[in-house]
Design a protein around this motif. Structure first.
Motif, PDB file in Angstrom:
ATOM      1  N   GLY A 107      -7.557   0.921   1.125  1.00  0.00           N
ATOM      2  CA  GLY A 107      -8.619  -0.051   1.370  1.00  0.00           C
ATOM      3  C   GLY A 107      -9.633   0.415   2.382  1.00  0.00           C
ATOM      4  O   GLY A 107     -10.449  -0.376   2.870  1.00  0.00           O
ATOM      5  N   ARG A 144       0.823  -1.215   0.000  1.00  0.00           N
ATOM      6  CA  ARG A 144       0.000   0.000   0.000  1.00  0.00           C
ATOM      7  C   ARG A 144       0.855   1.262   0.000  1.00  0.00           C
ATOM      8  O   ARG A 144       0.503   2.256  -0.620  1.00  0.00           O
ATOM      9  CB  ARG A 144      -0.912   0.010   1.233  1.00  0.00           C
ATOM     10  CG  ARG A 144      -1.987  -1.050   1.236  1.00  0.00           C
ATOM     11  CD  ARG A 144      -2.666  -1.138   2.591  1.00  0.00           C
ATOM     12  NE  ARG A 144      -3.789  -2.067   2.608  1.00  0.00           N
ATOM     13  CZ  ARG A 144      -4.273  -2.630   3.712  1.00  0.00           C
ATOM     14  NH1 ARG A 144      -3.735  -2.340   4.891  1.00  0.00           N
ATOM     15  NH2 ARG A 144      -5.293  -3.471   3.654  1.00  0.00           N
ATOM     16  N   ARG A 162      -8.774   4.309  -1.897  1.00  0.00           N
ATOM     17  CA  ARG A 162      -8.821   3.048  -2.635  1.00  0.00           C
ATOM     18  C   ARG A 162      -7.553   2.238  -2.388  1.00  0.00           C
ATOM     19  O   ARG A 162      -7.599   1.018  -2.212  1.00  0.00           O
ATOM     20  CB  ARG A 162      -8.997   3.326  -4.132  1.00  0.00           C
ATOM     21  CG  ARG A 162     -10.338   3.958  -4.487  1.00  0.00           C
ATOM     22  CD  ARG A 162     -10.544   4.048  -5.987  1.00  0.00           C
ATOM     23  NE  ARG A 162     -11.874   4.539  -6.316  1.00  0.00           N
ATOM     24  CZ  ARG A 162     -12.144   5.784  -6.680  1.00  0.00           C
ATOM     25  NH1 ARG A 162     -11.151   6.663  -6.768  1.00  0.00           N
ATOM     26  NH2 ARG A 162     -13.367   6.163  -6.954  1.00  0.00           N
ATOM     27  N   GLN A 174      -9.468  -3.109   6.945  1.00  0.00           N
ATOM     28  CA  GLN A 174      -9.648  -1.673   7.130  1.00  0.00           C
ATOM     29  C   GLN A 174     -11.096  -1.376   7.489  1.00  0.00           C
ATOM     30  O   GLN A 174     -12.001  -2.184   7.221  1.00  0.00           O
ATOM     31  CB  GLN A 174      -9.263  -0.903   5.860  1.00  0.00           C
ATOM     32  CG  GLN A 174      -7.777  -0.955   5.526  1.00  0.00           C
ATOM     33  CD  GLN A 174      -6.946  -0.031   6.418  1.00  0.00           C
ATOM     34  OE1 GLN A 174      -7.397   0.430   7.459  1.00  0.00           O
ATOM     35  NE2 GLN A 174      -5.712   0.221   6.011  1.00  0.00           N
TER      36      GLN A 174
END
Length: 277
Positions: free
Chosen positions: A76, A27, A73, A236
């Motif tokens: 998450g 991420r 996005r 998340q």
């Protein structure tokens, strides 16, 4: 400088296992490319936009909004929003939980943050704040006239200003009393008759199995560890924005009445939303 809010309980310990570190890379790298790539594009566009448009920013706010929408996005984190966006000239006020608030509020609406002056000197965050048009001010009643001038200048070109009246971030489980200092500028004769203020409740819902204050960032908590914790979360949660009806400044007798109205709207919706599974 306003005092930082702190909890009676110590922050939750941060534990990042092997899978967590893999998630940090999976991420973190795309997020860094998105944020700093977007910053480079924004600065390049601003080189043309500024001499042609001055304070008007017809293009660069769209870049900021694109970056912030896609940041969620990549992370998450779920993103939800309800209520109508204000069309009138004026400001937006919201409760403050975390650095994630900035991404959330920019993702839904093109706004310009009003921040304490020292933020301009913070590494990383200060650079991003300056590039995106943040208004830096001193939280001092003696600066009211200068604040009014700056607000008039920015509002005059259609900017929606956004500030956090609590003056500090919290654990996300509460809404602190709204400070009234910045509301005073809206009662200047030049602004009062045309100015509106829209309250927004920002509600973070923690990942399943995590403490309710998972996304909270307060007191002396450092940014780096909090960012790593957020990146490393296997599951998340989500963030919810609730936009309330804009309040016309001229309908209120003074800044304290306006601040109390906005605080009540934010607090009530925040409490109800936190009860929603």
């Amino acid at each position: 400088m306003a005092p930082l809010w702190d909890s009676e309980d110590d922050p939750d310990p941060i534990e990042i296992g092997t899978i967590g570190w893999l998630l940090v890379l999976a991420r973190g790298v795309p997020l860094a490319l998105l944020v700093f790539g977007g910053l480079i594009v924004l600065l390049l566009v601003r080189l043309v936009e500024r001499p042609l448009c001055g304070l008007h920013r017809p293009v660069t706010p769209h870049i900021t909004q694109f970056v912030c929408r896609n940041a969620f996005r990549i992370l998450g984190i779920g993103f939800e929003s309800s209520g109508e966006l204000m069309r009138e000239h004026g400001a937006v006020v919201a409760n403050h939980t975390s650095w994630l608030d900035i991404f959330a509020l920019n993702a839904r609406k093109r706004v310009y943050f009003v921040s304490k002056a020292e933020v301009a000197n913070w590494p990383g965050i200060g650079w991003l704040a300056r590039a995106t048009g943040t208004v830096f001010i001193e939280r001092n009643p003696k600066q009211a006239r200068e604040q009014t001038r700056i607000f008039m200048e920015r509002l005059g070109v259609g900017h929606k200003l956004l500030f956090f009246p609590e003056g500090t971030s919290t654990d996300g489980l509460r809404v602190l009393p709204f400070k009234t200092t910045l509301f005073a500028a809206f009662f200047a004769p030049e602004l009062r008759s045309t100015m509106y203020v829209q309250p927004v409740s920002v509600v973070f819902h923690a990942p399943k199995g995590q403490p309710d204050r998972f996304y909270g960032w307060w007191g002396d908590m450092e940014f780096g560890p909090h960012l790593l914790k957020t990146l490393a979360a296997r599951r998340q949660g989500r963030v919810e924005l609730i936009y309330h009806a804009p309040a016309r400044v001229s309908d209120f007798d003074n800044r304290k009445a306006l601040a109390a109205h906005c605080e009540e709207a934010v607090r009530h919706a925040h409490s109800l939303a936190r009860l929603t599974p």
